[in-house]
Write a protein that holds these residues in place. Structure first.
Motif, PDB file in Angstrom:
ATOM      1  N   SER A 190       0.728  -1.212   0.125  1.00 37.51           N
ATOM      2  CA  SER A 190       0.186   0.190  -0.102  1.00 37.51           C
ATOM      3  C   SER A 190       0.754   1.362   0.348  1.00 37.51           C
ATOM      4  N   ILE A 191       0.124   2.741  -0.021  1.00 38.48           N
ATOM      5  CA  ILE A 191       1.024   3.629  -0.274  1.00 38.48           C
ATOM      6  C   ILE A 191       0.569   4.337   1.207  1.00 38.48           C
ATOM      7  N   THR A 192       1.300   4.882   1.755  1.00 39.65           N
ATOM      8  CA  THR A 192       1.465   5.484   3.056  1.00 39.65           C
ATOM      9  C   THR A 192       1.559   6.572   3.879  1.00 39.65           C
ATOM     10  N   ASP A 193       1.369   7.234   4.089  1.00 48.27           N
ATOM     11  CA  ASP A 193       2.409   8.476   4.939  1.00 48.27           C
ATOM     12  C   ASP A 193       2.298   8.191   6.528  1.00 48.27           C
ATOM     13  N   LYS A 194       1.976   6.956   6.673  1.00 44.53           N
ATOM     14  CA  LYS A 194       2.051   6.762   8.602  1.00 44.53           C
ATOM     15  C   LYS A 194       4.158   6.675   8.922  1.00 44.53           C
ATOM     16  N   GLU A 195       4.415   7.195   9.669  1.00 38.69           N
ATOM     17  CA  GLU A 195       5.524   7.950  10.477  1.00 38.69           C
ATOM     18  C   GLU A 195       6.250   9.196   9.234  1.00 38.69           C
ATOM     19  N   SER A 196       5.405   9.692   8.468  1.00 38.06           N
ATOM     20  CA  SER A 196       6.559  10.080   7.146  1.00 38.06           C
ATOM     21  C   SER A 196       6.162  11.275   6.992  1.00 38.06           C
ATOM     22  N   GLU A 197       6.016  12.517   6.234  1.00 32.10           N
ATOM     23  CA  GLU A 197       5.565  13.751   5.558  1.00 32.10           C
ATOM     24  C   GLU A 197       5.192  13.133   4.817  1.00 32.10           C
ATOM     25  N   PHE A 198       5.710  12.192   3.471  1.00 30.03           N
ATOM     26  CA  PHE A 198       5.319  12.485   2.591  1.00 30.03           C
ATOM     27  C   PHE A 198       4.918  10.475   2.440  1.00 30.03           C
ATOM     28  N   SER A 199       4.303  10.292   1.065  1.00 28.59           N
ATOM     29  CA  SER A 199       4.389   9.061   1.432  1.00 28.59           C
ATOM     30  C   SER A 199       4.689   7.793   0.968  1.00 28.59           C
ATOM     31  N   ARG A 200       4.680   6.684   1.198  1.00 29.25           N
ATOM     32  CA  ARG A 200       6.113   5.507   0.843  1.00 29.25           C
ATOM     33  C   ARG A 200       4.836   3.970   0.722  1.00 29.25           C
ATOM     34  N   LEU A 201       6.000   3.724   0.033  1.00 34.00           N
ATOM     35  CA  LEU A 201       5.234   2.430  -0.586  1.00 34.00           C
ATOM     36  C   LEU A 201       6.077   1.297   1.201  1.00 34.00           C
ATOM     37  N   ALA A 202       4.950   0.250   1.060  1.00 32.55           N
ATOM     38  CA  ALA A 202       4.942  -0.220   2.320  1.00 32.55           C
ATOM     39  C   ALA A 202       4.673  -1.747   1.598  1.00 32.55           C
ATOM     40  N   TYR A 203       4.577  -2.951   2.611  1.00 35.80           N
ATOM     41  CA  TYR A 203       4.565  -3.755   2.929  1.00 35.80           C
ATOM     42  C   TYR A 203       3.763  -4.016   4.292  1.00 35.80           C
ATOM     43  N   ILE A 204       2.768  -4.535   4.272  1.00 37.00           N
ATOM     44  CA  ILE A 204       2.344  -5.104   5.264  1.00 37.00           C
ATOM     45  C   ILE A 204       1.917  -6.378   5.703  1.00 37.00           C
ATOM     46  N   ASP A 205       2.444  -6.842   6.705  1.00 35.45           N
ATOM     47  CA  ASP A 205       2.888  -8.033   7.087  1.00 35.45           C
ATOM     48  C   ASP A 205       1.286  -8.833   7.200  1.00 35.45           C
ATOM     49  N   LEU A 206       0.377  -9.541   6.986  1.00 36.84           N
ATOM     50  CA  LEU A 206      -1.170  -9.529   8.096  1.00 36.84           C
ATOM     51  C   LEU A 206      -1.675 -10.680   8.974  1.00 36.84           C
ATOM     52  N   SER A 207      -0.291 -10.740   9.311  1.00 34.71           N
ATOM     53  CA  SER A 207       0.031 -12.172  10.463  1.00 34.71           C
ATOM     54  C   SER A 207      -0.124 -11.336  11.674  1.00 34.71           C
ATOM     55  N   THR A 208       0.848  -9.694  11.650  1.00 35.82           N
ATOM     56  CA  THR A 208       1.797  -9.128  12.228  1.00 35.82           C
ATOM     57  C   THR A 208       1.292  -7.513  12.155  1.00 35.82           C
ATOM     58  N   ASN A 209       0.253  -7.542  11.402  1.00 36.28           N
ATOM     59  CA  ASN A 209       0.341  -6.175  10.795  1.00 36.28           C
ATOM     60  C   ASN A 209       1.424  -4.683  10.564  1.00 36.28           C
ATOM     61  N   LYS A 210       2.347  -5.878  10.419  1.00 33.28           N
ATOM     62  CA  LYS A 210       3.765  -4.958  11.050  1.00 33.28           C
ATOM     63  C   LYS A 210       3.930  -4.352   9.441  1.00 33.28           C
ATOM     64  N   HIS A 211       4.478  -2.795   9.508  1.00 34.59           N
ATOM     65  CA  HIS A 211       4.736  -2.518   8.130  1.00 34.59           C
ATOM     66  C   HIS A 211       6.231  -2.621   8.146  1.00 34.59           C
ATOM     67  N   THR A 212       6.858  -2.321   6.395  1.00 39.64           N
ATOM     68  CA  THR A 212       7.891  -2.222   6.132  1.00 39.64           C
ATOM     69  C   THR A 212       7.708  -1.150   4.996  1.00 39.64           C
ATOM     70  N   PHE A 213       8.500   0.095   5.498  1.00 38.05           N
ATOM     71  CA  PHE A 213       8.622   1.028   4.354  1.00 38.05           C
ATOM     72  C   PHE A 213       9.779   0.818   3.480  1.00 38.05           C
ATOM     73  N   ILE A 214       9.639   0.882   2.191  1.00 35.71           N
ATOM     74  CA  ILE A 214      10.394   0.249   1.193  1.00 35.71           C
ATOM     75  C   ILE A 214      10.805   1.641   0.399  1.00 35.71           C
ATOM     76  N   THR A 215      10.309   3.278   0.256  1.00 34.85           N
ATOM     77  CA  THR A 215      10.851   3.653  -0.189  1.00 34.85           C
ATOM     78  C   THR A 215      11.523   5.452   0.747  1.00 34.85           C
ATOM     79  N   SER A 216      11.320   5.185   1.564  1.00 34.09           N
ATOM     80  CA  SER A 216      12.102   5.501   2.550  1.00 34.09           C
ATOM     81  C   SER A 216      12.996   6.702   1.841  1.00 34.09           C
ATOM     82  N   ASN A 217      13.992   6.336   0.937  1.00 31.35           N
ATOM     83  CA  ASN A 217      15.121   7.089   0.791  1.00 31.35           C
ATOM     84  C   ASN A 217      15.294   7.874  -0.344  1.00 31.35           C
TER      85      ASN A 217
END
Length: 630
Positions: A242-269
């Motif tokens: 998904s695309i989200t601005d969670k913990e960020s000023e801009f919207s990043r590409l994130a992978y969300i693990d459905l077993s834990t709802n943990k977000h991995t941010f892919i485009t922080s650079n």
């Protein structure tokens, strides 16, 4: 529009015209080439063949066309007086497609099935309410979509097998107009749905495809308001992108693990918004687009390593609608730039070859000489930097140039460099500079900037235009004494607000489907939109906010409008009702300033039919010549 014997054109019966002088046929002839630009956009790939559905216009309105190979003939498939929202093939066989259309711009879209073998069209929805296009199941036997048919304002979820309209059934009730369906899990047991509250706040839920039970998968109720835009399940169904601005000023590409709802941010650079994603059928490649200072940059991610793959450089412009073919090799998209109208392309990721699928007509004009956008910045009243794009006329025009300031709608929108279409006439033939500002509240500059015009801060965005007028006065090539302002929707409100606040600094204003009174607007906009708009503008039911909204509304300050005004509106507008135009027109008429009014009985929030767009353009050219250039 028939040419009368008097060498003036006669407006068609569907247009109400007041105060606009007769339009000579000579003007029509002089602008003709600029009214014959076409554009095309990608709707959907065929699941089995390397063919696609596109949207383009040959008659009066955009329709669905089939293109069988790059630069192949555009075969028109739908023929309706109303514009058709692009078609979506049944995703396994492709023997039919589903499309949407409304009536007269009222936005109460209905879904239809088009059978390719017979050409038969079948209505799939109730024919009355507002229906979304929906999302296909993985198996391709069902579509989940939203409809307002139960209450007129709530987006409930329905499921249908488009081959059998009788299967249509309510899956889940919802409260509010911001709900929508995004994707199905690979096994079709769960559906990813979105709950949109505002441009700064939205949530993702999982919905059981049988019971309609919903389960929240993104955080809710914390201090930080978070936005989620879009979502696609991974091929193993264990997570989603998904695309989200969670913990960020801009919207990043994130992978969300459905077993834990943990977000991995892919485009922080990348310090810009990600705005469009699509995952290949085999799940190995994810295409995404970033919005970098208004320009689109296409990216390709290897999902196994989360590393980017190199891509060929595309022209500077906008890339949208990235869509994978099921062959996992061809990525389709629509591309538009200053010198090229919107057209459809594909990129083969094995060979990195870019192929053009459509080449839209440009009225016989050589667009390679058209002006490119330049990014400009200025300081506003509170020291904040505001930016925008300016298009300067060709060098043949000498001396200080008049300026048209064109303010985008939304307000959560953004002016970005693209093809100007008819507006090139003002640059190339009249020598007018065009300036597209992104005042506070625009998207693309971070979530803090997006909220800087909310509620009681509404007029700060108007002051950004005041600061822009100061900036124009300092430019050696621009004429501060010849400035006009225009805009559509929220941009229409801004045009009226500039007319009341800076009347002595402009020559005139054009308000297109704009808000003139925030209270009557919020009370009369369609029910499914009302609460969504209150988050942005403020709740008119609260006494202090109501008092403020009435105080800043242009209709209540209309006595300050001392310069010519041109108001354009569609009778069926569900977003900004016609009343907003009627009340400002009636009030400004008392000021003894030139007041032009154009209303189309068969349009909604902006004109979509070519004959109406053309008449609006002719009248606007006359208004510019009369009140800006003289």
């Amino acid at each position: 529009m028939a040419a009368a014997q008097t060498t003036n054109i006669t407006p068609s019966d569907n247009l109400v015209v007041e105060g606009i002088p007769p339009i000579p046929t000579t003007l029509v002839e002089s602008v003709e080439r600029y009214t014959n630009f076409r554009s095309a956009s990608l709707s959907n790939w065929h699941p089995k063949r390397r063919e696609m559905l596109i949207s383009t216009r040959f008659g009066d309105t955009p329709q669905v066309h089939l293109v069988k190979f790059p630069l192949g003939a555009r075969k028109q498939i739908t023929f309706f007086p109303e514009r058709v929202g692009g078609g979506s093939f049944q995703p396994t066989q492709g023997d039919y497609f589903v499309f949407s259309k409304d009536i007269g711009g009222n936005e109460f879209s209905q879904n239809y099935r088009y059978d390719l073998a017979t050409g038969e069209v079948t209505l799939l929805t109730d024919g009355k309410s507002r229906n979304a296009g929906g999302a296909w199941s993985t198996k391709g036997d069902r579509i989940v979509y939203t409809s307002t048919r139960r209450t007129g304002k709530d987006n409930d979820f329905y499921i249908i097998d488009p081959k059998n309209p009788k299967t249509d059934k309510l899956l889940a009730q919802s409260e509010g107009g911001g709900w929508g369906a995004l994707d199905w899990t690979p096994d079709d047991t769960q559906i990813l749905i979105t709950e949109y509250v505002s441009a700064n706040e939205s949530y993702l839920w999982l919905m059981n495809a049988t019971t309609g039970e919903k389960k929240l998968i993104t955080p809710k109720g914390g201090k930080e308001k978070i936005s989620y835009d879009g979502g696609i399940f991974t091929k193993d169904g264990k997570g989603l992108y998904s695309i989200t601005d969670k913990e960020s000023e801009f919207s990043r590409l994130a992978y969300i693990d459905l077993s834990t709802n943990k977000h991995t941010f892919i485009t922080s650079n990348i310090p810009w918004d990600v705005e469009d994603i699509d995952l290949s059928e085999d799940g190995k490649n994810l295409a995404f687009v970033t919005n970098e200072d208004g320009a689109s940059i296409l990216h390709l991610l290897d999902t196994a390593t989360n590393k980017e793959k190199p891509l060929p450089k595309l022209p500077v412009g906008q890339v949208y609608g990235v869509t994978w073919h099921k062959n996992n090799e061809d990525l389709g998209f629509t591309l538009v730039s200053a010198r090229s109208t919107a057209d459809v392309y594909s990129l083969n990721i094995r060979t990195n070859k870019v192929e053009r699928w459509t080449e839209s007509e440009t009225g016989g004009l050589n667009t390679s000489n058209f002006t490119d956008a330049q990014l400009v910045r200025w300081k506003s009243f509170d020291g904040k930097t505001i930016s925008g794009f300016i298009y300067r006329p060709p060098a043949k025009f000498k001396g200080k140039r008049p300026v048209i300031i064109d303010i985008h709608g939304g307000p959560e929108g953004q002016s970005r460099p693209g093809f100007l279409g008819r507006n090139n006439y003002y640059l190339n033939e009249l020598g007018v500079a065009l300036l597209f500002p992104n005042v506070r509240g625009s998207t693309g500059y971070g979530k803090t900037f997006l909220t800087l015009d909310n509620g009681f801060k509404r007029e700060d965005s108007v002051k950004d235009i005041g600061a822009l007028l100061d900036w124009i006065a300092q430019q050696p090539d621009l004429d501060k004494d010849r400035v006009m302002v225009t805009g559509g929707s929220y941009g229409g409100y801004m045009s009226l607000a500039v007319s009341t606040n800076y009347a002595d600094r402009i020559r005139g204003a054009i308000d297109i489907v704009g808000i003139s009174n925030f209270v009557t607007f919020l009370e009369k906009t369609e029910g499914y939109r009302r609460d969504l708009r209150r988050v942005e503008y403020g709740d008119e039911r609260e006494p202090k906010m109501r008092e403020f909204l009435l105080k800043i509304s242009p209709v209540n300050n209309a006595q300050k409008i001392k310069k010519p005004l041109f108001v354009v509106h569609g009778k069926n507008d569900p977003r900004v009702p016609l009343n907003e135009a009627e009340q400002i027109v009636a009030t400004v008429k008392k000021n003894n300033v030139p007041m032009w009014y154009l209303m189309a009985k068969d349009e909604g929030h902006g004109f979509s039919k070519k004959k109406n767009i053309d008449f609006q353009f002719y009248a606007t050219v006359m208004f510019v010549k009369e009140h800006l250039l003289k």
